[in-house]
Design a protein around this motif. Structure first.
Motif, PDB file in Angstrom:
ATOM      1  N   GLU A 197       0.834  -1.192   0.000  1.00 55.65           N
ATOM      2  CA  GLU A 197       0.000   0.000   0.000  1.00 55.65           C
ATOM      3  C   GLU A 197       0.884   1.264   0.000  1.00 55.65           C
ATOM      4  O   GLU A 197       0.593   2.230  -0.698  1.00 55.65           O
ATOM      5  N   GLU A 198       1.986   1.211   0.748  1.00 52.49           N
ATOM      6  CA  GLU A 198       2.893   2.373   0.818  1.00 52.49           C
ATOM      7  C   GLU A 198       3.455   2.698  -0.566  1.00 52.49           C
ATOM      8  O   GLU A 198       3.520   3.861  -0.960  1.00 52.49           O
ATOM      9  N   ALA A 199       3.877   1.653  -1.273  1.00 51.96           N
ATOM     10  CA  ALA A 199       4.460   1.872  -2.604  1.00 51.96           C
ATOM     11  C   ALA A 199       3.418   2.485  -3.535  1.00 51.96           C
ATOM     12  O   ALA A 199       3.715   3.407  -4.302  1.00 51.96           O
ATOM     13  N   TYR A 200       2.186   1.988  -3.453  1.00 51.12           N
ATOM     14  CA  TYR A 200       1.120   2.549  -4.293  1.00 51.12           C
ATOM     15  C   TYR A 200       0.866   4.007  -3.921  1.00 51.12           C
ATOM     16  O   TYR A 200       0.809   4.888  -4.781  1.00 51.12           O
ATOM     17  N   GLN A 201       0.721   4.268  -2.620  1.00 48.07           N
ATOM     18  CA  GLN A 201       0.448   5.629  -2.150  1.00 48.07           C
ATOM     19  C   GLN A 201       1.534   6.602  -2.594  1.00 48.07           C
ATOM     20  O   GLN A 201       1.248   7.710  -3.023  1.00 48.07           O
ATOM     21  N   ARG A 202       2.766   6.156  -2.457  1.00 44.32           N
ATOM     22  CA  ARG A 202       3.900   7.010  -2.828  1.00 44.32           C
ATOM     23  C   ARG A 202       3.809   7.374  -4.312  1.00 44.32           C
ATOM     24  O   ARG A 202       3.920   8.525  -4.711  1.00 44.32           O
ATOM     25  N   MET A 203       3.567   6.371  -5.115  1.00 47.06           N
ATOM     26  CA  MET A 203       3.520   6.608  -6.565  1.00 47.06           C
ATOM     27  C   MET A 203       2.300   7.434  -6.954  1.00 47.06           C
ATOM     28  O   MET A 203       2.381   8.339  -7.794  1.00 47.06           O
ATOM     29  N   TYR A 204       1.156   7.121  -6.344  1.00 48.10           N
ATOM     30  CA  TYR A 204      -0.057   7.868  -6.693  1.00 48.10           C
ATOM     31  C   TYR A 204       0.098   9.327  -6.272  1.00 48.10           C
ATOM     32  O   TYR A 204      -0.222  10.246  -7.021  1.00 48.10           O
TER      33      TYR A 204
END
Ligand code: 7RM
Length: 649
Positions: free
Chosen positions: A30-37
């Motif tokens: 989720e962190e990786a997605y949030q960072r990218m989004y």
């Protein structure tokens, strides 16, 4: 339409990514997605610039976005790129030269594979044939083909020489083809003698001949031989592809195209008036197709990606051709009908070729449900690791069936919301990260600033149904409507000026997930309550006797509208008065009395567009007992309309 849309269905089942899938996913936290989004929204130019630079530009762009001419966007300004070089040359001259690009199966069972090196060669040859016939950079070329490798080759060959393609689905009539050829100003048509469909030859050449009657602007009809049936010939205009190909060179340098040069036109039917030629340009479209394919389908080496869409639809453009090939993936292409010669044909194909990613439409899934669980059970589907859905809201019943009987509870499902106009997937789960829920397309993809707003454009609180908008430009967005900039400005940006609105209703829940409610034109209004047709349909389909349902409003003196449901039943069920009552009760019980259909009509089929979307607009007229005045050129089965009307007596 000032009220918000009431929503009535609650879905609580949640499916986290299977651990096995997650452990090797491209994006798994989720962190990786949030960072990218977050980066994609906080620093869009940095984000999109970086992604775009992963593609082989022939000349670097100077600026990521020019929005000064809003709502007409320019992406990757000053850059030069060629779509065919992105899809082919970089792989054919690299480590993927001998990797398969296309694995194709014809309906009669014949197969072909083309490696990247071979496809590169064939597309170059095709491009030279087009040149030889006088097709030039800037021209528009109509493509009217069956699902054979030459369809993809024709698209890429056009792109290679800088001509735009306008693919018209092979099931469209001569009239529909003519209208599109004329509107686009096409100067050449690429077609085939025929294609195989349900064990028969679907002739294409007669439609082309009829479409071109009285049309002066088309100098060439290039005919690919597929079915070897007799075709009529117009000497001077018509040429066999194989004859010119035999003499053509297999070297053809790709034309350096401006990022904003036209890549293709694709027509969508407006609900009224003539079809709209949606304009897509080169750089931004490729970047969107490339990135979304990579992340939504979690592509990795060794995948065999099967998107079942015909190249006549945007899904076929973005996820059969441009997105997968830009990523160097191997695609599966199948020519024929899903149930020919056996109801299990699709699953036999999955087993035979070991398909790993499978992307189809809810209408197909509902058809398979109706055929029975024992059909897919006969095939080894263990190669599948990811499933996708697109085209309509997927009702939870169909989602669960897909999950159980195709994914065998091992495969994540990505329910992807997007449009011809968005060019690439806009709202979607990311399969290694997102906890999915049946019926929700979940969250916006990178760079997509989606929201649900009211009539005034104010963002609505969680769980209130309203209008789905995108609040800023994105690379693969449409650049307009061919020949009609005002229709673009008014149709998509007129309602809110600074936000894109393309006609869908949705709600967003407290966790930020989007639940698309369908087209706002389809919304019901019963006693002042605005209900989504999709939700009533979903409830009907959750009844064991129902295969498919379409719900419309009929004018009603008391309630404003009364609900009329058109229903097809599953194999073996006897439709009758008792079932009608049972279905009304079922909906009343599931949703509430308000949604209780006033009338149930059994039918053997529902009117659909040729890409499988239910045409509620036509059913509204049938239910109200009035003649249809709108455009019916996109209906799949003309005779059905008469059958539906005949039922009224
Ligand atoms: C890709 C495509 C666009 C319309 C769109 C929606 C509906 C598409 C979904 C969906 C709910 C989905 N392009 N739609 N995908 N509705 N959930 N996952 O279909 O131009 O032909 O149609 O399709 O209404 O506006 S399209």
């Amino acid at each position: 339409m000032s009220q918000s849309i009431d929503h009535v269905l609650q879905e609580h089942r949640r499916f986290p990514p299977p651990r096995e899938f997650q452990s090797c996913a491209r994006l798994s936290t989720e962190e990786a997605y949030q960072r990218m989004y977050r980066e994609s929204l906080d620093d869009p130019e940095g984000f999109w610039g970086r992604i775009a630079r992963e593609l082989p530009w022939m000349q670097p762009f100077e600026r990521v976005l020019d929005w000064s001419g809003a709502p007409f966007a320019k992406w990757f300004v000053g850059g030069r790129i060629n779509a065919s070089a992105v899809c082919l040359d970089q792989h054919a001259y690299g480590r993927r030269a001998d990797q398969r690009a296309i694995v194709w199966e014809g309906e009669p069972g014949d197969t072909r594979t083309l490696t990247y090196a071979e496809l590169h060669l064939e597309v170059s040859r095709f491009a030279n044939v087009l040149k030889r016939r006088g097709v030039q950079k800037g021209d528009r070329v109509a493509i009217y083909m069956p699902m054979i490798p030459e369809a993809a080759m024709a698209m890429l060959a056009c792109a290679r020489i800088g001509a735009a393609h306008s693919v018209v689905f092979g099931g469209f009539s001569a009239t529909a083809l003519k209208e599109r050829i004329l509107d686009g100003g096409c100067t050449a048509v690429i077609t085939a003698d025929g294609g195989w469909r349900r064990g028969q030859i679907l002739p294409l050449k007669p439609q082309v001949d009829e479409a071109l009657e009285g049309v002066l602007g088309v100098h060439t009809v290039l005919v690919v031989r597929r079915t070897a049936n007799r075709v009529t010939w117009n000497a001077g205009r018509d040429v066999w592809y194989h004859e010119l190909a035999a003499e053509a060179s297999t070297e053809c340098a790709p034309e350096p195209m401006d990022s904003e040069d036209l890549l293709f036109l694709l027509y969508t039917s407006g609900s009224t008036g003539k079809p709209k030629g949606i304009v897509h340009t080169t750089g931004g479209y490729l970047v969107g197709a490339y990135l979304s394919t990579q992340f939504v389908f979690d592509l990795r080496d060794g995948d065999l990606f099967w998107c079942t869409a015909d190249v006549g639809w945007i899904t076929g453009h973005s996820y059969v051709v441009y997105g997968p090939l830009a990523n160097g993936a191997t695609i599966l292409m199948y020519e024929g009908a899903p149930t020919t010669p056996t109801p299990g044909r699709f699953w036999e194909i999955v087993e035979r070729h070991r398909v790993t990613i499978f992307y189809t439409a809810p209408t197909a899934i509902r058809t398979f449900m109706r055929l029975g669980d024992e059909v897919p059970a006969k095939s080894d589907l263990s190669s599948l690791r990811l499933l996708g859905s697109v085209g309509e809201p997927i009702n939870p019943e169909a989602w669960m069936w897909y999950h159980r009987h195709i994914g065998r509870q091992r495969c994540p499902i990505v329910d992807t919301w997007w449009q011809t106009e968005t060019g690439s997937i806009a709202i979607t789960p990311l399969p290694g990260v997102t906890v999915t829920q049946p019926g929700s397309a979940t969250r916006p993809f990178f760079g997509i600033d989606a929201a649900v707003v009211d009539d005034q454009g104010r963002e609505l609180p969680p769980d209130q149904g309203g209008y789905l908008v995108i609040r800023r430009p994105w690379p693969s967005m449409l650049r307009g409507i061919w020949g009609n900039p005002d229709r673009y400005r008014e149709g998509y940006w007129g309602k809110y000026q600074t936000m894109y609105f393309a006609g869908d209703g949705a709600r967003r829940d407290a966790s930020g997930y989007f639940w698309v409610l369908g087209r706002v034109d389809d919304v019901l209004n019963v006693a002042g309550h605005r209900l989504s047709t999709m939700e009533v349909e979903s409830s009907l389909v959750s009844h064991a006797a129902v295969a498919e349902a379409a719900v419309v409003g009929r004018p009603d003196d008391v309630q404003g509208q009364a609900i009329v449901a058109f229903v097809t039943v599953v194999k073996g069920v006897e439709p009758g008065e008792a079932l009608k009552e049972a279905l009304k009760e079922h909906v009343a019980h599931e949703i509430g009395k308000l949604a209780r259909p006033a009338e149930i009509r059994f039918t053997d089929a529902l009117p659909k567009t040729r890409s499988g979307k239910i045409m509620r607009r036509l059913l509204r007229d049938v239910a109200a007992g009035v003649e249809t005045t709108g455009d019916t050129s996109t209906i799949e089965d003309y005779a059905l309309l008469a059958r539906l009307r005949g039922d009224e007596e």
